[in-house]
Design a protein around this motif. Sequence first.
Motif, PDB file in Angstrom:
ATOM      1  N   ARG A 270       0.839  -1.201   0.000  1.00 22.76           N
ATOM      2  CA  ARG A 270       0.000   0.000   0.000  1.00 22.76           C
ATOM      3  C   ARG A 270       0.879   1.259   0.000  1.00 22.76           C
ATOM      4  NH1 ARG A 270      -5.379  -0.906   0.869  1.00 22.76           N
ATOM      5  NH2 ARG A 270      -6.010  -2.801   2.002  1.00 22.76           N
ATOM      6  N   HIS A 271       1.925   1.228   0.819  1.00 19.51           N
ATOM      7  CA  HIS A 271       2.807   2.391   0.915  1.00 19.51           C
ATOM      8  C   HIS A 271       3.488   2.664  -0.423  1.00 19.51           C
ATOM      9  CE1 HIS A 271       5.781   5.234   2.385  1.00 19.51           C
ATOM     10  NE2 HIS A 271       6.735   4.466   1.854  1.00 19.51           N
TER      11      HIS A 271
ATOM     12  N   GLY B 186       1.740   7.126  -6.523  1.00 26.70           N
ATOM     13  CA  GLY B 186       0.620   8.016  -6.798  1.00 26.70           C
ATOM     14  C   GLY B 186       0.839   9.425  -6.285  1.00 26.70           C
ATOM     15  N   SER B 187       1.484   9.538  -5.121  1.00 29.86           N
ATOM     16  CA  SER B 187       1.704  10.868  -4.534  1.00 29.86           C
ATOM     17  C   SER B 187       2.671  11.704  -5.353  1.00 29.86           C
ATOM     18  CB  SER B 187       2.223  10.729  -3.102  1.00 29.86           C
ATOM     19  OG  SER B 187       3.548  10.216  -3.087  1.00 29.86           O
TER      20      SER B 187
ATOM     21  N   HIS C 287       1.019   4.077  -2.864  1.00 26.73           N
ATOM     22  CA  HIS C 287       0.719   5.463  -2.493  1.00 26.73           C
ATOM     23  C   HIS C 287       1.887   6.382  -2.844  1.00 26.73           C
ATOM     24  CE1 HIS C 287      -0.826   8.876  -0.245  1.00 26.73           C
ATOM     25  NE2 HIS C 287       0.356   8.982   0.346  1.00 26.73           N
TER      26      HIS C 287
END
Length: 235
Positions: A198-199, A205-206, A202
């Motif tokens: 997940r990290h 995406g960030s 993310h």
Amino acid sequence: MKRDYGKWWSARLGRDMEYLWFGHSGRPLMVFPTSGGRYFENEDFGLLGALADKIDRGDLQVMCVDSIDRESWHNESIHPGERARRHELFDSYLLSEVVPFIHDRAWRGDLIVYGASFGAYHAANFAARHPEAVRRAICFSGVYDIHRQLDGYWDDTCYFNCPTAFIPNLDWEGVRRLASVEWVIATGEHDSLISENRHFAHLLGSKGIPVHAEFWPGAFGHDWPWWRENLRRFV
């Protein structure tokens, strides 16, 4: 299913490197083994069998590469700096020897890289460092941070082989380069490594890097049955 075994002497690594090649035409896929695994592991655990129809139709060609994890990140008998240096040589072997070989044999350059578990680290790290060589990176149940392999040691070689370290600091041009790769990050929602996946999704995406992230509901996900079933959808 057409299957060829091969090897060549890598001057960069100072040793023979073996591989398996499946198929006669189609898009090239470079497959990494899991942690400390060998080039035949993905075949032994049925991953190539799960792709057999695509390979036989000429849609896909697969090169299963060997790893040197036991000489690099997983070699606790040497200094962590030497582990990183050895992996850097492996990265050079992939870029300067394996990728040109794949391009010459496949007659096309739209390379997919795939790995699961620690193999996902290899796929992600290679794609993030050399996005011009990769069109799609498929990472299942992955580890993306190599601090745990370093016993507290850190240097520039470690930094540039740790995607969770160098991606946050990419400038606009670096982000643009990584955005050219089609990123797939996936595992089961009950995988012990789900937070890392997940990290990492993310993190991409960030930075404005498009990523397709899946976390399979009700599934452990960190094992061959899930990897065999889901890889077909992305190649």
